[in-house]
Design an enzyme around this catalytic site. Structure first.
Site, PDB file in Angstrom:
ATOM      1  N   HIS A  37       0.832  -1.205   0.000  1.00 29.87           N
ATOM      2  CA  HIS A  37       0.000   0.000   0.000  1.00 29.87           C
ATOM      3  C   HIS A  37       0.870   1.258   0.000  1.00 29.87           C
ATOM      4  O   HIS A  37       1.266   1.741   1.063  1.00 29.87           O
ATOM      5  CB  HIS A  37      -0.900   0.007   1.239  1.00 29.87           C
ATOM      6  CG  HIS A  37      -1.801  -1.186   1.323  1.00 29.87           C
ATOM      7  ND1 HIS A  37      -1.351  -2.427   1.727  1.00 29.87           N
ATOM      8  CD2 HIS A  37      -3.123  -1.320   1.055  1.00 29.87           C
ATOM      9  CE1 HIS A  37      -2.370  -3.277   1.690  1.00 29.87           C
ATOM     10  NE2 HIS A  37      -3.445  -2.643   1.297  1.00 29.87           N
ATOM     11  N   HIS A 267      -4.127   3.244  -3.363  1.00 29.54           N
ATOM     12  CA  HIS A 267      -4.320   2.718  -2.007  1.00 29.54           C
ATOM     13  C   HIS A 267      -3.523   1.435  -1.769  1.00 29.54           C
ATOM     14  O   HIS A 267      -2.747   1.364  -0.827  1.00 29.54           O
ATOM     15  CB  HIS A 267      -5.806   2.447  -1.724  1.00 29.54           C
ATOM     16  CG  HIS A 267      -6.010   1.534  -0.566  1.00 29.54           C
ATOM     17  ND1 HIS A 267      -6.126   1.990   0.725  1.00 29.54           N
ATOM     18  CD2 HIS A 267      -6.064   0.174  -0.478  1.00 29.54           C
ATOM     19  CE1 HIS A 267      -6.250   0.960   1.543  1.00 29.54           C
ATOM     20  NE2 HIS A 267      -6.219  -0.151   0.838  1.00 29.54           N
ATOM     21  N   GLU A 416     -17.773  -4.091  24.575  1.00 27.14           N
ATOM     22  CA  GLU A 416     -16.991  -5.329  24.722  1.00 27.14           C
ATOM     23  C   GLU A 416     -15.737  -5.327  23.850  1.00 27.14           C
ATOM     24  O   GLU A 416     -14.651  -5.719  24.292  1.00 27.14           O
ATOM     25  CB  GLU A 416     -17.852  -6.554  24.376  1.00 27.14           C
ATOM     26  CG  GLU A 416     -19.038  -6.776  25.303  1.00 27.14           C
ATOM     27  CD  GLU A 416     -20.250  -5.916  24.956  1.00 27.14           C
ATOM     28  OE1 GLU A 416     -20.246  -5.262  23.888  1.00 27.14           O
ATOM     29  OE2 GLU A 416     -21.211  -5.884  25.759  1.00 27.14           O
ATOM     30  N   HIS A 478     -28.675 -15.090  24.723  1.00 28.76           N
ATOM     31  CA  HIS A 478     -27.652 -14.973  25.758  1.00 28.76           C
ATOM     32  C   HIS A 478     -26.942 -16.293  26.057  1.00 28.76           C
ATOM     33  O   HIS A 478     -26.037 -16.316  26.873  1.00 28.76           O
ATOM     34  CB  HIS A 478     -28.272 -14.423  27.048  1.00 28.76           C
ATOM     35  CG  HIS A 478     -28.527 -12.951  26.994  1.00 28.76           C
ATOM     36  ND1 HIS A 478     -29.219 -12.361  25.955  1.00 28.76           N
ATOM     37  CD2 HIS A 478     -28.162 -11.946  27.828  1.00 28.76           C
ATOM     38  CE1 HIS A 478     -29.270 -11.050  26.168  1.00 28.76           C
ATOM     39  NE2 HIS A 478     -28.632 -10.767  27.291  1.00 28.76           N
TER      40      HIS A 478
HETATM   41  C1  LIG Z   1     -11.536  -4.432   9.826  1.00 31.55           C
HETATM   42  C2  LIG Z   1     -10.995  -4.272   8.458  1.00 31.55           C
HETATM   43  N1  LIG Z   1     -11.834  -4.276   7.420  1.00 31.55           N
HETATM   44  C3  LIG Z   1     -11.362  -4.191   6.160  1.00 31.55           C
HETATM   45  C4  LIG Z   1     -10.033  -4.107   5.925  1.00 31.55           C
HETATM   46  C5  LIG Z   1      -9.509  -4.061   4.493  1.00 31.55           C
HETATM   47  N2  LIG Z   1      -9.029  -2.702   4.206  1.00 31.55           N
HETATM   48  C6  LIG Z   1      -7.741  -2.379   4.324  1.00 31.55           C
HETATM   49  S1  LIG Z   1      -7.452  -0.766   4.023  1.00 31.55           S
HETATM   50  C7  LIG Z   1      -9.076  -0.486   3.698  1.00 31.55           C
HETATM   51  C8  LIG Z   1      -9.533   0.887   3.311  1.00 31.55           C
HETATM   52  C9  LIG Z   1      -9.109   1.853   4.313  1.00 31.55           C
HETATM   53  O1  LIG Z   1      -9.313   3.143   3.894  1.00 31.55           O
HETATM   54  P1  LIG Z   1      -8.461   4.275   4.577  1.00 31.55           P
HETATM   55  O2  LIG Z   1      -8.360   4.035   6.005  1.00 31.55           O
HETATM   56  O3  LIG Z   1      -9.061   5.548   4.147  1.00 31.55           O
HETATM   57  O4  LIG Z   1      -7.028   4.077   3.977  1.00 31.55           O
HETATM   58  P2  LIG Z   1      -6.385   4.802   2.714  1.00 31.55           P
HETATM   59  O5  LIG Z   1      -7.044   4.228   1.503  1.00 31.55           O
HETATM   60  O6  LIG Z   1      -6.654   6.245   2.848  1.00 31.55           O
HETATM   61  O7  LIG Z   1      -4.957   4.428   2.800  1.00 31.55           O
HETATM   62  C10 LIG Z   1      -9.813  -1.635   3.837  1.00 31.55           C
HETATM   63  C11 LIG Z   1     -11.275  -1.715   3.632  1.00 31.55           C
HETATM   64  C12 LIG Z   1      -9.179  -4.116   7.052  1.00 31.55           C
HETATM   65  N3  LIG Z   1      -7.870  -4.055   6.914  1.00 31.55           N
HETATM   66  N4  LIG Z   1      -9.693  -4.166   8.290  1.00 31.55           N
END
Ligand SMILES: Cc1ncc(C[n+]2csc(CCOP(=O)(O)OP(=O)(O)O)c2C)c(N)n1
Ligand SMILES: [Mg+2]
Length: 667
Positions: A37, A267, A416, A478
């Site tokens: 990334h 990204h 939680e 529960h």
């Molecule tokens: C809980 C979770 N859901 C989905 C992902 C997959 N994922 C990684 S980065 C991302 C997008 C994140 O967007 P942002 O925080 O704006 O990062 P940017 O594109 O700006 O680097 C996703 C959906 C993850 N790593 N964790």
């Protein structure tokens, strides 16, 4: 900022070069790995450069110095940002080789930052939002530690979070908790680039994040995340605030890649050779991949080495403490338990066998905690709004409040997941042994953080009560069914389901001594008769399973049971033996520990040549490895129902009569 610095002051152009070193390493490492990334590190390079060069208190030569500021990259996909910073500032184990081996097997530079891989990685991140919540736990631990050792504890927790982190629900739990307690040394730098994977964030979200955080009791600011002066001013201001701070840093994702910046295309994919060549021009970075000119490297190294002065000053302050204070601080950091605990637990076990209390195991847990919390001064209890049900509070523990962090009990509220991630943060920070409770069924709400406790090898203890249909009237929403099996399937988690007060004490002891493994204590709401009537100093639960009651005549049947069903197994044993069928009962408080015993111990305990019945008021999933395909299981593979516990056990046929029948069927 995109130009060569021709129109900027010498200091500004030096700064740009430092930030560009991060950009170059990030795009080149991602390109070489052919995955990763680049967008986030390139977008946040300026913010990170200001943070590390002007604010962050750290010393690469003493990476674990206790009063260092904590830096958490909650947007863990931007791992190259962290690796670049660690490399450039001179962390020994983050060599250029490691950067070149980004995302390769055995490298320290995993796809997402992993705790334990390299110094300076304070927590594992990647599951979005969780880093932020973990950081809240670190900031809480700092306040608590400072309340105990005021002369030597004073550090900040900085977080870089992305749009994704703030979209995740856990950001609400964590930010709300931090706002409530006023964790003013927590500073979150939000990479407000308006881009996530699917495209512009306005596809999915239109929150006013500043108003949200403001409403949660935070200080908020918005800045141009590419303007070093603005970044510096904002962080300085956040440090002055008496609230936790969110700084929205307006950035361009993939800053410097002329055709791709500002789009979701940067990204999570390599920029490609062509775009990288153009970015080199755009950034005025003519150097070869992975080459950092000496002058720029030296500037970064100077950032790293200046921390040595601060850490030495801290060491002087530490030396000035009294011997008692020093040793208390060191013991708390080491996480070692006082030797007095062993004797106290033995005396307690002995007392239990004499008194034979019929406590629910949640009550037995509280009684064990009475001993533990008296001897271990670093345990920090808590519950997600179920203190009276989980029985997690003992008289030794005063509440932690916004005014007073000297207490040892945290009211986590109905959060939680937040609680669990916060406990991870406290454990990672060091100085405390966190435990926290909710209902067993809501391990599902906590699960992603339990998973990180396990992956990060953190001693976090989950006190999960109301562990089966035995909770009765609250009904199937529960009543856990599949939870034991699913948690047992998770690597490096010890799932305990003790049968009585003695086993509960033993399981607590193992949990406390498992410094690299989190524990889930699955505890009953209903009373349980004492089944361990003979005192033994040996911690039998530590073996995971053991013969609780031998057959009085030649054993033909082995009954395996856990928790509240051990009593049922003992009743069935009596009935079977009355009919001349020799029967032994094996208690299985922890399958994870049993699976780690020698093959011969396992075989012997399971009773070779006997027919087998396993009894557990939960899913049968996983039991066949002990009872084989021929063995019988008495439990439930459906959801429960709302009724008094006794009626439910009859309704679902989890009775000693059913066990007798299941055994006889096989003979
Ligand atoms: C809980 C979770 N859901 C989905 C992902 C997959 N994922 C990684 S980065 C991302 C997008 C994140 O967007 P942002 O925080 O704006 O990062 P940017 O594109 O700006 O680097 C996703 C959906 C993850 N790593 N964790
Ligand atoms: Mg984004």
């Amino acid at each position: 900022m995109n130009d060569s610095g021709a129109n900027t002051s010498p200091s500004a152009s030096k700064f740009i070069e430092m930030a560009n070193a991060i950009r170059a390493l990030s795009m080149d490492a991602v390109q070489q790995a052919n995955s990763g990334h680049p967008g986030m590190p390139m977008g946040m390079a300026d913010v990170a450069t200001v943070l590390f060069s002007k604010f962050l208190k750290f010393d690469p030569s003493k990476p674990n110095w206790p009063d260092r500021d904590r830096f958490v990259l909650s947007a863990g996909h931007g791992s190259m940002l962290l690796y670049s910073l660690l490399h450039l500032t001179g962390y020994k184990d983050m060599s250029l080789e490691e950067i070149k081996n980004f995302r390769q097997l055995g490298s320290k530079t995993a796809g997402h930052p992993e705790y334990g891989h390299a110094d300076g990685i304070e927590t594992t991140t990647g599951p979005l939002g969780q880093g932020l919540a973990t950081a809240v736990g670190m900031a809480l631990a700092e306040k608590m530690q400072a309340a105990r050792f005021k002369d030597i504890v004073d550090h900040h927790t900085y977080v870089i979070a992305g749009d994704g982190c703030l979209m995740e629900g856990i950001s609400h739990e964590a930010a709300s908790f931090a706002g409530h307690l006023g964790l003013e040394k927590l500073i979150v730098l939000w990479d407000d680039n308006e881009i996530s994977i699917d495209g512009k964030t306005d596809l999915a979200v239109s929150d006013n994040q500043l108003k949200r955080f403001d409403a949660l009791g935070w200080d908020t600011q918005t800045i141009d995340g590419h303007d070093p002066d603005a970044i510096e001013t904002a962080i300085a201001k956040a440090k002055e605030s008496n609230k936790p701070s969110l700084i929205a840093c307006k950035t361009t994702i993939g800053y410097g890649a002329p055709n791709k910046q500002g789009t979701s295309g940067v990204h999570g994919a390599p920029l490609g050779a062509e775009e990288i060549a153009l970015a080199r021009k755009e950034l005025n970075w003519p150097h070869a991949p992975f080459e950092i000119p000496a002058t720029i490297r030296d500037r970064w190294r100077a950032v790293g080495t200046k921390g040595a002065r601060i850490s030495s000053a801290w060491e002087k302050a530490f030396d000035a403490l009294s011997t008692d204070e020093k040793s208390a601080f060191e013991t708390s950091l080491s996480g070692e338990l006082p030797s007095s605990l062993d004797d106290a637990m033995l005396a307690y076990k002995k007392q239990l066998t004499e008194d034979a209390p019929g406590w629910a195991s949640r009550k037995a847990s509280q009684e064990a905690l009475n001993i533990i919390n008296e001897h271990v001064s670093t345990t920090i209890g808590g519950s997600a709004d179920l203190t009276g049900s989980n029985l997690t509070k003992t008289s030794h523990l005063d509440p932690v409040t916004p005014e007073d962090f000297s207490g040892r009990y945290v009211y986590y509220g109905v959060r939680e997941f937040g609680m669990s991630a916060i406990m991870n943060g406290m454990a990672l920070h060091k100085g405390f042994i966190p435990y926290g409770g909710t209902f067993m069924v809501f391990t599902d709400y906590a699960r992603p953080a339990i998973r990180l406790s396990a992956l990060m090898e953190q001693r976090v203890i989950y006190v999960m009560t109301h562990d089966s249909i035995g909770l009765g009237e609250d009904g199937p929403t529960h009543q856990p069914v599949e939870h034991l099996a699913s948690l047992r399937a998770m690597p490096n988690v010890n799932v305990f389901r003790p049968a009585d007060a003695v086993e509960t004490a033993e399981c607590w002891e193992v949990a406390l001594k498992s410094k690299k493994t989190p524990s889930v204590l699955s505890l009953s709401r209903q009373g349980l008769p004492l089944v361990r009537n003979d005192y033994t100093s040996e911690n039998l639960s530590a073996k995971g399973a053991y013969e609780l009651s031998a057959a009085n005549i030649d054993a033909q049947v082995t009954l395996l049971a856990t928790g509240s069903e051990v009593g049922i197994a003992l009743d069935a044993q009596k009935a079977l033996e009355a009919e001349g069928i020799g029967t032994r009962v094996v208690s299985v408080p922890c399958t994870d520990l049993f699976d780690a015993q020698s093959q011969s111990y396992q075989t012997e305990t399971l009773g070779p040549g006997t027919v087998k019945v396993a009894i557990e008021a939960a899913s049968s999933y996983g039991w066949s490895r002990y009872i084989g395909r021929e063995g019988e299981f008495v439990g439930l593979d459906s959801f429960g129902a709302s009724a008094p516990a006794g009626d439910l056990y009859k309704h679902f046929n989890i009775t000693s009569e059913a066990v007798v029948e299941a055994a006889k069927k096989q003979l």
